[in-house]
Design an enzyme around this catalytic site. Structure first.
Site, PDB file in Angstrom:
ATOM      1  N   GLU A 151      -4.551  -8.156   5.047  1.00  0.00           N
ATOM      2  CA  GLU A 151      -3.213  -7.616   4.759  1.00  0.00           C
ATOM      3  C   GLU A 151      -2.361  -8.600   3.952  1.00  0.00           C
ATOM      4  O   GLU A 151      -1.605  -8.186   3.070  1.00  0.00           O
ATOM      5  CB  GLU A 151      -2.491  -7.222   6.059  1.00  0.00           C
ATOM      6  CG  GLU A 151      -3.222  -6.200   6.942  1.00  0.00           C
ATOM      7  CD  GLU A 151      -3.660  -4.932   6.221  1.00  0.00           C
ATOM      8  OE1 GLU A 151      -3.050  -4.576   5.195  1.00  0.00           O
ATOM      9  OE2 GLU A 151      -4.630  -4.291   6.679  1.00  0.00           O
ATOM     10  N   GLN A 199       0.809  -1.226   0.000  1.00  0.00           N
ATOM     11  CA  GLN A 199       0.000   0.000   0.000  1.00  0.00           C
ATOM     12  C   GLN A 199       0.840   1.274   0.000  1.00  0.00           C
ATOM     13  O   GLN A 199       0.339   2.344  -0.314  1.00  0.00           O
ATOM     14  CB  GLN A 199      -0.929   0.016   1.226  1.00  0.00           C
ATOM     15  CG  GLN A 199      -1.998  -1.063   1.175  1.00  0.00           C
ATOM     16  CD  GLN A 199      -2.815  -1.048   2.449  1.00  0.00           C
ATOM     17  OE1 GLN A 199      -2.447  -1.678   3.427  1.00  0.00           O
ATOM     18  NE2 GLN A 199      -3.914  -0.320   2.445  1.00  0.00           N
ATOM     19  N   HIS A 212      -3.138  -8.168   0.422  1.00  0.00           N
ATOM     20  CA  HIS A 212      -2.431  -7.028  -0.198  1.00  0.00           C
ATOM     21  C   HIS A 212      -1.071  -7.467  -0.746  1.00  0.00           C
ATOM     22  O   HIS A 212      -0.673  -7.062  -1.836  1.00  0.00           O
ATOM     23  CB  HIS A 212      -2.198  -5.902   0.819  1.00  0.00           C
ATOM     24  CG  HIS A 212      -3.345  -4.953   0.976  1.00  0.00           C
ATOM     25  ND1 HIS A 212      -3.860  -4.229  -0.073  1.00  0.00           N
ATOM     26  CD2 HIS A 212      -4.063  -4.588   2.067  1.00  0.00           C
ATOM     27  CE1 HIS A 212      -4.853  -3.457   0.372  1.00  0.00           C
ATOM     28  NE2 HIS A 212      -5.001  -3.654   1.675  1.00  0.00           N
ATOM     29  N   LEU A 230      -7.354   1.469   3.883  1.00  0.00           N
ATOM     30  CA  LEU A 230      -6.745   2.798   3.734  1.00  0.00           C
ATOM     31  C   LEU A 230      -6.522   3.146   2.260  1.00  0.00           C
ATOM     32  O   LEU A 230      -6.436   4.314   1.922  1.00  0.00           O
ATOM     33  CB  LEU A 230      -5.419   2.869   4.501  1.00  0.00           C
ATOM     34  CG  LEU A 230      -5.549   2.911   6.038  1.00  0.00           C
ATOM     35  CD1 LEU A 230      -4.184   2.767   6.690  1.00  0.00           C
ATOM     36  CD2 LEU A 230      -6.239   4.194   6.505  1.00  0.00           C
TER      37      LEU A 230
HETATM   38  C1  QAP Z   1      -8.003  -3.538   7.086  1.00  0.00           C
HETATM   39  O1  QAP Z   1      -8.207  -1.228   7.258  1.00  0.00           O
HETATM   40  C2  QAP Z   1      -9.206  -4.042   7.828  1.00  0.00           C
HETATM   41  O2  QAP Z   1     -12.180   4.134   4.620  1.00  0.00           O
HETATM   42  C3  QAP Z   1      -7.404  -2.306   7.665  1.00  0.00           C
HETATM   43  O3  QAP Z   1     -11.792   6.615   5.529  1.00  0.00           O
HETATM   44  C4  QAP Z   1     -10.371  -3.295   7.914  1.00  0.00           C
HETATM   45  O4  QAP Z   1      -7.210   0.218   8.616  1.00  0.00           O
HETATM   46  C5  QAP Z   1      -9.165  -5.252   8.432  1.00  0.00           C
HETATM   47  C6  QAP Z   1      -9.655   3.437   7.132  1.00  0.00           C
HETATM   48  C7  QAP Z   1     -11.459  -3.773   8.635  1.00  0.00           C
HETATM   49  C8  QAP Z   1     -10.239  -5.716   9.141  1.00  0.00           C
HETATM   50  C9  QAP Z   1     -11.390  -4.986   9.246  1.00  0.00           C
HETATM   51  C10 QAP Z   1     -10.573   3.252   6.121  1.00  0.00           C
HETATM   52  C11 QAP Z   1      -9.452   4.720   7.605  1.00  0.00           C
HETATM   53  C12 QAP Z   1      -8.882   2.327   7.696  1.00  0.00           C
HETATM   54  C13 QAP Z   1     -11.278   4.314   5.602  1.00  0.00           C
HETATM   55  C14 QAP Z   1      -8.044   0.024   7.773  1.00  0.00           C
HETATM   56  C15 QAP Z   1     -11.061   5.603   6.085  1.00  0.00           C
HETATM   57  C16 QAP Z   1     -10.152   5.806   7.095  1.00  0.00           C
HETATM   58  C17 QAP Z   1      -8.913   1.068   7.226  1.00  0.00           C
HETATM   59 CO    CO Z   2      -6.328  -2.744   2.928  1.00  0.00          CO
END
Ligand code: QAP
Ligand code: CO
Length: 170
Positions: free
Chosen positions: A135, A51, A138, A93
């Site tokens: 992850e 990322q 990714h 993210l």
């Molecule tokens: C992956 O995701 C994840 O849309 C990590 O506006 C997500 O950190 C794994 C984020 C959910 C398990 C469950 C996303 C921040 C962060 C957004 C994140 C945003 C601001 C995502």
């Molecule tokens: Co992600």
């Protein structure tokens, strides 16, 4: 430490396959420090090196509210996944403002290395299990949107295109 630029979907570089880390040196420690700072600043719970356009198998995760339980996974491999699954509303993210349900294993065992090149194994469940699976995807060039139905996937792609034309985030 320095903040790294987070690639935004759709960006072809997000589909690059990451290579294993071979040298557990100062450069690796710097990348991990910068990735952690970038994840915390963006209020994320997980970040893969892909990322930030670094195509090495490196993941940082911190799902704690206190933001002080950093987990580092170098060259991670999911060596066992439970049959039991869970559905979690995921975000990313690299895809800000988009959230949708994805079904994944409830429990996984991960084998990885720490910053010092020592191997370890952990069993992760629930949110941590979702996070490591997201992850590790990714690092293989895969985005959570690819698990959605073609209809949802196309709606999201249209929404992102329109947002881009209007220059809005979400
Ligand atoms: C992956 O995701 C994840 O849309 C990590 O506006 C997500 O950190 C794994 C984020 C959910 C398990 C469950 C996303 C921040 C962060 C957004 C994140 C945003 C601001 C995502
Ligand atoms: Co992600």
């Amino acid at each position: 430490m320095s903040l790294l630029n987070i690639l935004q979907y759709p960006d072809k570089r997000l589909h690059t396959i990451a290579k294993p880390v071979i040298l557990f040196n100062k450069y690796l420690k710097k990348v991990v420090a910068d990735m952690s700072e970038t994840m915390y600043t963006a209020s994320g719970i997980g970040l893969a090196a892909t990322q930030v356009d670094i195509h090495k198998q490196i993941i940082v995760i911190d799902i704690s509210n206190t933001r002080n339980k950093l987990m580092i996974f170098i060259n991670p491999k999911i060596i066992w996944s439970s049959q039991e699954t869970q559905i979690y509303e995921e975000g990313c993210l690299s895809v800000p403002g988009i959230y949708d349900n994805v079904e994944r294993a409830m429990h996984v065992t991960v084998r990885a290395f720490n910053l010092y090149g020592q191997a370890f194994e952990v069993e992760l469940s629930e949110l941590l299990s979702v996070c490591i699976q997201h992850e590790v995807d990714h690092l293989k060039g895969k985005i959570f949107l690819e698990y959605l139905s073609p209809l949802k996937f196309n709606r999201i792609k249209t929404k992102l295109k329109n947002n881009k034309m209007l220059n809005i985030r979400s």
